[in-house]
Write a protein that holds these residues in place. Structure first.
Motif, PDB file in Angstrom:
ATOM      1  N   ASP A  83      -6.590   4.070 -14.439  1.00 24.84           N
ATOM      2  CA  ASP A  83      -5.751   3.724 -13.273  1.00 24.84           C
ATOM      3  C   ASP A  83      -4.888   4.890 -12.811  1.00 24.84           C
ATOM      4  O   ASP A  83      -4.186   4.790 -11.807  1.00 24.84           O
ATOM      5  N   PRO A 110      -9.687   7.739  -6.835  1.00 26.49           N
ATOM      6  CA  PRO A 110     -11.139   7.583  -6.682  1.00 26.49           C
ATOM      7  C   PRO A 110     -11.782   8.845  -6.098  1.00 26.49           C
ATOM      8  O   PRO A 110     -11.292   9.401  -5.118  1.00 26.49           O
ATOM      9  N   GLU A 127     -15.667   5.741 -14.317  1.00 32.30           N
ATOM     10  CA  GLU A 127     -15.923   4.716 -13.285  1.00 32.30           C
ATOM     11  C   GLU A 127     -15.173   5.007 -11.991  1.00 32.30           C
ATOM     12  O   GLU A 127     -15.459   4.409 -10.959  1.00 32.30           O
ATOM     13  N   VAL A 128     -14.187   5.923 -12.056  1.00 36.31           N
ATOM     14  CA  VAL A 128     -13.322   6.159 -10.891  1.00 36.31           C
ATOM     15  C   VAL A 128     -13.532   7.555 -10.293  1.00 36.31           C
ATOM     16  O   VAL A 128     -13.541   7.744  -9.080  1.00 36.31           O
TER      17      VAL A 128
END
Ligand code: NDP
Length: 285
Positions: free
Chosen positions: A219, A223, A251-252
């Motif tokens: 987090d 992105p 994943e980002v």
């Protein structure tokens, strides 16, 4: 969507192959064999592995190495004498003193005693000062390797927000300057930074040079960002992990380096690069 994994092993392998050819040319055309001396004080297990890897990489590239080992209780003066002898030795073009040094040895004094022309680690204040002034110098191998990686990916850094977590002399500070010279807007974070996550989330390029396992969580990543993980931490089960939580970050991010197999191999390749450059410079080439 999963990020592109930046394959440091392959990039470093290509670089080492180019260096091997260059070293062969130096030998044939100029009779010069680049020489690196590695000084290891004590029995630190991790340092022994690093030193062994450095010797092996040099040997494969045709660079001569000298292995200087001192006992863990060696005095400051004994280490200093080794450095002085290597400074005066014309066959040695690069000197690397493996850190950390035992407490009785003054690390700063030893690093400052290395001839700046043989300072292939780029830790001498003269080389750090030249880097700050934007003049040619030996640049620390890890940040230099990170830049080569980014360059290989063809990423245009101009105007990008770059955030470096860590402000050490050997990684964080030189990394910040190198990214600045590529026209990034640079932020350096450290242990006193307020709201680290907020800074990280702003980064187009995030370099984690912090000695804490998986501190940068998914987090905290913007992105599509380029994430470079310099950290090397050994977990209780003996495996190596970086400063970034890879499973979440992949994943980002847009691109990300793994640990191991990311920045580590680049550091060694850049040590070879600097040694060959030192040999060239000593011959006026
Ligand atoms: P240092 O310990 O010298 O520096 C770590 C930095 O991280 C410091 O600036 C420290 O801040 C900062 N930091 C610590 N905790 C936090 C926190 N909670 N929040 C924000 N910042 C924090 O380490 P190095 O620069 O020498 O190395 C960094 C990592 O890279 C290590 O894991 C090391 O093993 C690895 N490494 C890997 C190499 C490779 O070839 N891949 C080569 C060299 C290092 P402060 O200054 O305020 O204390």
């Amino acid at each position: 969507m999963s990020a592109q994994i930046i394959d440091g092993k392959t990039i470093a392998k290509e670089l080492r192959a180019e260096l091997k050819t260059e070293v062969e040319g130096l030998k044939e055309e100029h009779g010069i064999t680049p020489g690196l001396a590695v000084v290891l004080v004590g029995e630190d297990a991790a340092s022994q592995v690093y030193v062994r890897n450095k010797h092996r990489a040099c040997k494969r590239a045709g660079i001569a190495t000298r292995d200087l080992r001192l006992e863990a209780d060696a005095t400051h003066e004994e280490v200093m004498n080794v450095v002085r002898e290597l400074n005066a030795d014309p066959d040695i073009h690069g000197i690397l003193v493996q850190l950390p040094l035992p407490d009785q040895v003054d690390e700063e004094e030893i690093l400052n005693a290395i001839d700046p022309n043989k300072d292939v680690d780029g830790f001498h204040p003269v080389n750090m000062g030249l880097l700050l002034a934007g003049q040619p110098s030996f640049v620390a191998c890890t940040p230099k390797g990170v830049m080569h990686m980014i360059d290989t990916l063809g990423i245009d850094l101009t105007g990008k927000e770059a955030v470096i977590v860590g402000r050490s002399n050997i990684v964080g500070k030189p990394q910040a300057l190198l990214l600045l010279y590529k026209h990034c807007t640079v932020t350096i974070c450290h242990s006193r930074t307020k709201d680290l996550a907020e800074h990280c989330r702003n980064a187009d390029v995030l370099v984690a040079a912090v000695g804490r396992a998986k501190m940068i969580t998914g987090d905290m990543i913007k992105p599509g960002a380029t994430v470079i993980d310099v950290g090397i931490n050994r977990t209780e089960d003996g495996s190596l992990v970086g400063g970034v939580d890879f499973a979440a970050a992949v994943e980002v991010a847009g691109e990300i380096t793994p640990v191991p197999g990311g920045v580590g191999p680049m550091t060694i390749a850049m040590l070879l690069r600097n040694t060959v450059d030192a040999a060239r410079a000593s011959a006026g080439l």
